[in-house]
Design a protein around this motif. Structure first.
Motif, PDB file in Angstrom:
ATOM      1  N   LYS A  99       0.792  -1.233   0.000  1.00 45.98           N
ATOM      2  CA  LYS A  99       0.000   0.000   0.000  1.00 45.98           C
ATOM      3  C   LYS A  99       0.824   1.284   0.000  1.00 45.98           C
ATOM      4  N   THR A 100       2.106   1.204  -0.314  1.00 43.63           N
ATOM      5  CA  THR A 100       2.881   2.434  -0.422  1.00 43.63           C
ATOM      6  C   THR A 100       2.471   3.217  -1.676  1.00 43.63           C
ATOM      7  N   ALA A 101       1.763   2.544  -2.583  1.00 46.29           N
ATOM      8  CA  ALA A 101       1.270   3.221  -3.792  1.00 46.29           C
ATOM      9  C   ALA A 101       0.309   4.356  -3.420  1.00 46.29           C
ATOM     10  N   TYR A 102      -0.351   4.232  -2.258  1.00 42.35           N
ATOM     11  CA  TYR A 102      -1.258   5.293  -1.820  1.00 42.35           C
ATOM     12  C   TYR A 102      -0.493   6.569  -1.484  1.00 42.35           C
ATOM     13  N   PHE A 103       0.782   6.416  -1.186  1.00 43.47           N
ATOM     14  CA  PHE A 103       1.633   7.579  -0.930  1.00 43.47           C
ATOM     15  C   PHE A 103       2.253   8.076  -2.237  1.00 43.47           C
ATOM     16  N   LEU A 104       2.622   7.135  -3.082  1.00 45.31           N
ATOM     17  CA  LEU A 104       3.394   7.436  -4.286  1.00 45.31           C
ATOM     18  C   LEU A 104       2.550   7.985  -5.439  1.00 45.31           C
ATOM     19  N   LEU A 105       1.361   7.428  -5.623  1.00 49.70           N
ATOM     20  CA  LEU A 105       0.623   7.723  -6.863  1.00 49.70           C
ATOM     21  C   LEU A 105      -0.277   8.961  -6.856  1.00 49.70           C
TER      22      LEU A 105
END
Lengths: 265, 304
Positions: free
Chosen positions: A87-93
């Motif tokens: 769920k680091t994509a929630y920070f990245l995207l």
């Protein structure tokens, strides 16, 4: 279009990510083990054997393909999938950056880290030859350059699957299966159907060791063995380069397309 | 600065997670986005942050479509969606540096952002071992570091202990002071009532209400106030206060007082209650009115 300035400011975080991961240090140990194995293997099997520098260089070049495969499995397989899995994509995207830019920056970071490992591998090999033989064949460096091209194409191929699956382990398993079973299938295609497997990445990577062939053997060789015989195709250098470049470009574009369309449900 | 949903729709097979949402929020304020679980709140925020692609319609930020021109649309936007996990081997300082790089912020005031969320002293520790609340604060700091005009927050206090919730609310209140548009989904009505100026409600993917908090109070509160007391007073004594129309005991220590229209009356009643020695511990119209509105419009058969 890729935002180059953003790629240049983001790739270092991918390097940092790899630097702090256990996988990188395991990979470094494996790389050193492979190079040590290739250097000392002839002495262990037959201590009195004389091995030519040419032969050592060729073995080292051949071994580099294994290091590249390990780098792709260890560093590339979860490069994108981990962003979704953890769920680091929630920070990245949700940021004002195109996904293709993020993908490029991540790819560049992984390529640099893997490239450093490959440099260590070839560096240790060159150091050994310089000390033991007082010479390093020029073709060793040509082979090294081709190994870097293979690294780019295999990493892009791995990134492509990493953009589709949410599990890095699944990607690594898939790549491993493709390499193992794919090569068996291609061997049959080559020998039974007599078709040159120009579409197969690992056929193209043959040029990494074929650069050592003194009188270059050309397109294929045929050995008559009973009624069927055995046909082995060999890519020309330009063919191998084109295959690897083709894999790199197509895999990268497919990875970018998949990453762009990936939704966080 | 504004956010606008135009016929915004997200469908999964036959299920509409969001169905033709048309809403516009504009200006420096906090807008609470309410709805039961599965109403489409997070889906909306994900559509506004390009984490999802709409089946139909558009999410527009400051005139730019998120779907067609993500870079321009999200230029002045920061979002914290679904309590993002942060890179566990990174320090808060590195997370914020990355946030600056992602937002192309030249002047990156990491110290100020970390101080604002009370995490400056943790700046060099790796976030892997941080609690959920600490991670949420780092995520908020990462959102704040680029000084964005618009903040999109998805249930910012979700899963936190009461202390953590209070701290995050304080951070959001401070954010409001800096002329920002805050679009915040929440399942806590009291939180929205406490922090926000406007409220939007959705249910089953469909728009239900968009109104200012004052309007909600006027429309759904009528002229009543809920009073919590330490000891139940004499009801007749309260009924005798000028302006009071009726008093109802709703629980052991809670009263509902219906009064004549006007804010004056509301103030007069509180003054008289204190004067009469009633031990008032809570006197709040807004929170209760929002609950009334919610129950009336969405129904009380489901939670939050």
């Amino acid at each position: 279009m890729i935002e180059v300035h953003k790629v240049l400011s983001l790739y270092r975080f991918q390097i940092l990510w790899h630097k702090r991961s256990m996988a990188l240090w395991i990979l470094l140990l494996l790389t050193l083990a492979v190079v040590a194995g290739i250097i000392f293997e002839p002495y262990l099997l037959n201590p009195r054997a004389h091995v030519s520098v040419h032969s050592v260089a060729e073995s080292l070049s051949g071994g580099s393909t294994f290091v590249i495969l390990l780098a792709a499995l260890f560093l590339g397989s979860d490069a994108l999938s981990r962003e979704f899995q953890r769920k680091t994509a929630y920070f990245l995207l949700p940021t004002p950056v195109k996904r293709v830019t993020i993908l490029t920056a991540k790819f560049l970071g992984t390529y640099i880290v893997s490239g450093v490992l490959l440099l260590i591998y070839f560096g240790v090999g060159a150091g050994y030859m310089a000390v033991a033989y007082h010479a390093v064949p020029v073709r060793y460096f040509a082979s090294m350059a081709l190994a870097y091209l293979y690294l780019a194409s295999l990493l892009a191929f791995t990134y492509m699957f990493s953009a589709v699956f949410d599990s890095g382990a699944a990607v690594a398993t898939l790549i491993f299966m493709i390499v193992i079973f794919g090569n068996v299938v291609i061997f049959l295609v080559e020998n039974v159907m007599h078709i040159e497997p120009w579409f197969w990445l690992w056929y193209g990577t043959g040029i990494i060791t074929l650069v050592y062939a003194g009188s270059y053997i050309g397109d294929y060789s045929h050995i008559s063995l009973g009624p069927m015989g055995n046909t082995t195709y060999n890519p020309y250098i330009w063919e191998g380069i084109l295959i690897m470049l083709g894999y790199f470009i197509i895999s990268f574009l497919v990875a970018a397309w998949c990453f762009e369309r990936k939704e966080l449900r | 600065m504004y956010l606008e949903a135009v016929n915004l729709t997200k469908r999964y097979g036959k299920f509409y997670a969001l169905n033709d949402l048309n809403v516009k929020v504009e200006g420096s304020k906090c807008v609470g986005y309410l709805g039961p679980n599965g109403a489409g709140k997070t889906t909306t925020l994900k559509l506004f942050t390009s984490l999802l692609r709409p089946t139909r319609g558009e999410a527009i930020i400051n005139g730019h479509s998120v779907q067609k021109d993500k870079v321009q649309a999200l230029k002045d936007v920061a979002a914290v969606v679904e309590t993002p996990e942060l890179y566990p081997t990174f320090t808060p300082e590195e997370i914020l540096q990355m946030s600056c790089a992602l937002r192309s912020v030249n002047k990156c005031d990491i110290k100020h952002a970390l101080e604002e969320v009370g995490m400056y002293e943790w700046r060099n520790k790796r976030v892997g071992k941080f609690s959920k609340g600490m991670k949420q604060r780092i995520a908020l700091a990462a959102a704040l570091v680029g000084n964005p005009e618009i903040l999109i927050l998805d249930e910012p206090t979700s899963g936190m202990d009461p202390r953590g919730m209070a701290e995050i609310r304080e951070v959001i209140r401070n954010m409001k002071k800096s002329q920002r548009l805050i679009f915040m989904s929440s399942h806590l009505l009291s939180e929205v009532a406490e922090v926000c100026d406007e409220v939007i409600m959705i249910d089953r993917g469909k728009f239900v209400l968009h109104s200012s908090m004052d309007d909600v109070i006027k429309r759904f509160g009528g002229n009543s106030v809920y009073v919590t007391v330490l000891e139940m007073p004499d009801m007749a004594k309260i009924e005798s206060i000028p302006g009071v129309k009726s008093v109802e005991k709703v629980s052991e220590n809670r009263l509902n007082i219906v009064y004549e229209p006007g804010e004056d009356a509301q103030y007069r009643i509180l003054k008289e209650l204190i004067y009469a020695g009633v031990k008032v511990t809570e006197y709040n119209a807004a929170k209760q009115m929002l609950e009334n509105a919610y129950l009336k419009l969405i129904g009380g058969d489901r939670n939050d």
